[in-house]
Design a protein around this motif. Structure first.
Motif, PDB file in Angstrom:
ATOM      1  N   GLU A  41      -4.878  -5.551 -16.662  1.00  0.00           N
ATOM      2  CA  GLU A  41      -5.656  -6.656 -17.218  1.00  0.00           C
ATOM      3  C   GLU A  41      -5.640  -7.888 -16.317  1.00  0.00           C
ATOM      4  O   GLU A  41      -6.625  -8.627 -16.251  1.00  0.00           O
ATOM      5  N   ILE A  42      -4.538  -8.111 -15.608  1.00  0.00           N
ATOM      6  CA  ILE A  42      -4.418  -9.363 -14.854  1.00  0.00           C
ATOM      7  C   ILE A  42      -4.477  -9.206 -13.339  1.00  0.00           C
ATOM      8  O   ILE A  42      -4.479 -10.206 -12.618  1.00  0.00           O
ATOM      9  N   ARG A  43      -4.558  -7.976 -12.839  1.00  0.00           N
ATOM     10  CA  ARG A  43      -4.419  -7.798 -11.394  1.00  0.00           C
ATOM     11  C   ARG A  43      -5.551  -8.444 -10.601  1.00  0.00           C
ATOM     12  O   ARG A  43      -5.386  -8.741  -9.409  1.00  0.00           O
ATOM     13  N   GLN A  44      -6.701  -8.690 -11.235  1.00  0.00           N
ATOM     14  CA  GLN A  44      -7.793  -9.363 -10.534  1.00  0.00           C
ATOM     15  C   GLN A  44      -7.586 -10.875 -10.476  1.00  0.00           C
ATOM     16  O   GLN A  44      -8.294 -11.566  -9.748  1.00  0.00           O
ATOM     17  N   HIS A  45      -6.624 -11.367 -11.242  1.00  0.00           N
ATOM     18  CA  HIS A  45      -6.401 -12.809 -11.315  1.00  0.00           C
ATOM     19  C   HIS A  45      -5.097 -13.249 -10.658  1.00  0.00           C
ATOM     20  O   HIS A  45      -4.879 -14.445 -10.461  1.00  0.00           O
ATOM     21  N   ILE A  46      -4.216 -12.287 -10.348  1.00  0.00           N
ATOM     22  CA  ILE A  46      -2.852 -12.596  -9.906  1.00  0.00           C
ATOM     23  C   ILE A  46      -2.575 -11.940  -8.555  1.00  0.00           C
ATOM     24  O   ILE A  46      -3.006 -10.822  -8.292  1.00  0.00           O
ATOM     25  N   ARG A  47      -1.842 -12.644  -7.711  1.00  0.00           N
ATOM     26  CA  ARG A  47      -1.398 -12.078  -6.433  1.00  0.00           C
ATOM     27  C   ARG A  47      -0.091 -11.313  -6.666  1.00  0.00           C
ATOM     28  O   ARG A  47       0.957 -11.915  -6.890  1.00  0.00           O
ATOM     29  N   PHE A  48      -0.171  -9.997  -6.625  1.00  0.00           N
ATOM     30  CA  PHE A  48       0.999  -9.152  -6.773  1.00  0.00           C
ATOM     31  C   PHE A  48       1.517  -8.731  -5.403  1.00  0.00           C
ATOM     32  O   PHE A  48       0.775  -8.755  -4.421  1.00  0.00           O
ATOM     33  N   PRO A  49       2.776  -8.317  -5.339  1.00  0.00           N
ATOM     34  CA  PRO A  49       3.262  -7.702  -4.101  1.00  0.00           C
ATOM     35  C   PRO A  49       2.400  -6.494  -3.735  1.00  0.00           C
ATOM     36  O   PRO A  49       1.779  -5.870  -4.600  1.00  0.00           O
TER      37      PRO A  49
END
Length: 296
Positions: A41-49
């Motif tokens: 749900e959030i991966r398009q909005h958040i910078r993940f490793p």
């Protein structure tokens, strides 16, 4: 170190704090393991490793997970019980919700949360669970609750009669809309809203609280948690509702039910500055009375 992150979802206002948490974890070389539906749900909005692990079921939380951080309100934290089970993974709740009695750490304390996990500078609260035994399988392989077990009439049907026993000895027949058995943790939830007492988390008790009783002399009662509390239900309807925390089953009145203390605990983490009295004052506004500030 691996830390699991769980949340039911997000609103736009949460994104900045979620990113801050991930950045703080990364700065301490902590690997996040994110609840898969939340991650999608959030991966398009958040910078993940670059490589972020996820989990979707209890079996995914293996021995490498040292902590679980719940992002949301109290209901979100209650969900985590179904995933950590008896794995003894400590849970820290960051309040992205409203009241936040269990998830009592503010979103402005994210830096302190990460530092406390790294330095092991926190307080562990061991919280009692209650276990449901039933004559027919209920609630899959998670027949336990952190807050409460309830029996309730279905929809707008007539009240139910709940014959209640302590260790097989008759206690009372509750003519009511329902009945709550709350742990000390759950004493500040549904039970409290129905007139039940507040019980300190470390108290070895359960609270039995009727919901809208039809007898004026029936009041909540506190019983030792080494009792087995069993029930027989009657009513005009053949079905009624049974819940463990936020999970619900519709069952018929032929099923026999009993609750007891679970064999294992849930470990909730809090920052050193916070305790139960602090939570009472801040969440229920105890002591916030202008008369307390007046000179005698």
């Amino acid at each position: 170190m691996h830390v699991a992150l769980y949340s039911r979802g997000f609103v736009k206002e949460d994104l900045e704090d979620i990113q801050l948490l991930l950045d703080e974890l990364g700065g301490q070389e902590i690997t996040p393991v994110v609840y898969e539906p939340f991650f999608k749900e959030i991966r398009q909005h958040i910078r993940f490793p670059a490589e972020t692990d996820t989990f979707s079921k209890a079996e995914d939380l293996d021995g490498r997970i040292e902590f679980l951080v719940s992002l949301g309100g109290d209901g979100t934290l209650l969900d985590t019980v179904s995933y950590i089970r008896e794995k003894n993974i400590p849970v820290m709740g960051v309040n992205f919700g409203r009241l936040g009695f269990l998830a009592s750490i503010g979103r402005d304390e994210i830096h302190e949360v990460v530092n406390s996990l790294v330095s092991r500078n926190y307080v562990v609260d061991k919280r009692t669970l209650l276990h449901l035994d039933a004559s027919s399988p209920l609630f899959g392989d998670v027949p336990y609750a952190l807050n409460e077990f309830t029996i309730h009439k279905k929809d707008t049907s007539a009240m139910v009669k709940i014959h209640t026993y302590l260790n097989g000895e008759f206690l009372n027949t509750y003519w009511a809309d329902g009945l709550i058995v709350a742990t000390p943790t759950g004493s500040t939830g549904y039970s409290l809203s129905c007139g039940g007492p507040i019980v300190f988390p470390e108290a070895a008790n359960f609270v039995i609280t009727p919901v809208a009783p039809h007898n004026l002399n029936v009041r909540p009662i506190v019983v030792p948690d080494d009792n087995v509390i069993s029930f027989e239900v009657e009513g005009r309807s053949d079905q009624f509702i049974c819940t463990l925390d936020s999970r619900m089953e519709v069952i018929d009145n032929r099923i026999q039910l009993a609750v007891k203390k679970e064999d294992f605990n849930i470990n909730l983490l809090r920052l050193n500055e916070s305790n139960f009295l602090h939570t009472l004052r801040n969440k229920l506004l105890w002591g916030i009375d202008t008369r307390n500030n007046r000179r005698k």
